[in-house]
Design a protein around this motif. Structure first.
Motif, short mmCIF file in Angstrom:
data_model
loop_
_atom_site.label_atom_id
_atom_site.label_comp_id
_atom_site.label_asym_id
_atom_site.label_seq_id
_atom_site.Cartn_x
_atom_site.Cartn_y
_atom_site.Cartn_z
N VAL A 76 0.65 -1.12 0.10
CA VAL A 76 0.09 0.10 -0.01
C VAL A 76 0.91 1.26 0.11
O VAL A 76 0.81 2.09 -0.85
CB VAL A 76 -1.07 0.15 1.14
CG1 VAL A 76 -1.73 1.44 1.69
CG2 VAL A 76 -1.93 -1.27 1.10
N GLU A 77 1.94 1.20 0.75
CA GLU A 77 2.72 2.53 0.98
C GLU A 77 3.67 2.68 -0.30
O GLU A 77 3.77 3.62 -0.75
CB GLU A 77 4.03 2.26 1.88
CG GLU A 77 3.23 2.01 3.53
CD GLU A 77 4.28 1.79 4.58
OE1 GLU A 77 5.45 1.55 4.19
OE2 GLU A 77 3.61 1.63 5.59
N SER A 78 3.73 1.65 -1.16
CA SER A 78 4.39 1.78 -2.45
C SER A 78 3.58 2.04 -3.70
O SER A 78 4.17 1.96 -4.66
CB SER A 78 5.42 0.29 -2.55
OG SER A 78 6.35 0.46 -1.43
N GLY A 79 2.35 1.80 -3.29
CA GLY A 79 1.50 1.87 -4.54
C GLY A 79 1.21 0.67 -5.35
O GLY A 79 0.74 0.66 -6.62
N LEU A 80 1.55 -0.34 -4.74
CA LEU A 80 1.32 -1.85 -5.35
C LEU A 80 -0.16 -2.51 -4.71
O LEU A 80 -0.26 -2.25 -3.70
CB LEU A 80 2.59 -2.47 -4.85
CG LEU A 80 2.61 -4.20 -5.50
CD1 LEU A 80 2.75 -4.06 -7.14
CD2 LEU A 80 3.61 -4.80 -4.96
N ASP A 81 -0.68 -3.15 -5.59
CA ASP A 81 -1.88 -3.69 -5.32
C ASP A 81 -1.69 -4.84 -4.13
O ASP A 81 -0.77 -5.65 -4.20
CB ASP A 81 -2.56 -4.54 -6.51
CG ASP A 81 -3.75 -5.44 -6.04
OD1 ASP A 81 -4.36 -5.33 -5.09
OD2 ASP A 81 -4.27 -5.99 -6.97
N PRO A 82 -2.26 -4.30 -3.03
CA PRO A 82 -1.67 -5.49 -2.08
C PRO A 82 -2.52 -6.77 -1.99
O PRO A 82 -1.60 -7.73 -1.58
CB PRO A 82 -2.38 -4.87 -0.75
CG PRO A 82 -3.52 -3.87 -1.20
CD PRO A 82 -2.94 -3.53 -2.65
N VAL A 83 -3.28 -7.11 -3.01
CA VAL A 83 -3.73 -8.39 -3.15
C VAL A 83 -2.65 -9.14 -3.83
O VAL A 83 -2.31 -10.35 -3.80
CB VAL A 83 -5.15 -8.30 -3.83
CG1 VAL A 83 -5.57 -9.81 -4.13
CG2 VAL A 83 -6.04 -7.72 -2.87
#
Length: 108
Positions: A76-83
């Motif tokens: 989330v912090e990196s802008g990546l889909d957490p799923v």
């Protein structure tokens, strides 16, 4: 309807060079990912040997849950889909457990 083939072609050299540059960057990142995964698996192999020597179970559900939550936060912090990040970690963890089971079987 606008047919893409009817439009004038862009200067191929301009977008070809940009595409090639982007792909080189992707290739470099892919190589880095492979090297990082190799290093990670070297460490988890050492963990597997330690677990086998002390007759610890190959899986550690509490640790896996902590790591999953941590990786989701990082995603989330990196802008990546957490799923996606969770699915990736689940795959890696499954491979680690498989390796730990194999190490434990040899140690017995």
């Amino acid at each position: 309807m606008d047919d893409p083939q009817d439009r004038p072609a862009q200067a191929p050299a301009a977008h070809d060079a940009e595409l090639a540059s982007l792909r080189r960057s992707i290739d470099n990142l892919d190589a880095a990912l492979v090297h990082l995964l190799a290093e990670r698996f070297k460490l988890t192999e050492a963990v597997g040997h330690l677990k086998a020597a002390h007759r610890l179970p190959p899986a550690d559900p509490a640790r896996e849950a902590e790591q999953t939550a941590r990786l989701r936060r990082l995603a989330v912090e990196s802008g990546l889909d957490p799923v996606f990040a969770e699915k990736f970690l689940a795959f890696v963890i499954a491979e680690v457990i498989r390796h730990h089971r194999a190490i434990g079987a040899v140690a017995r």
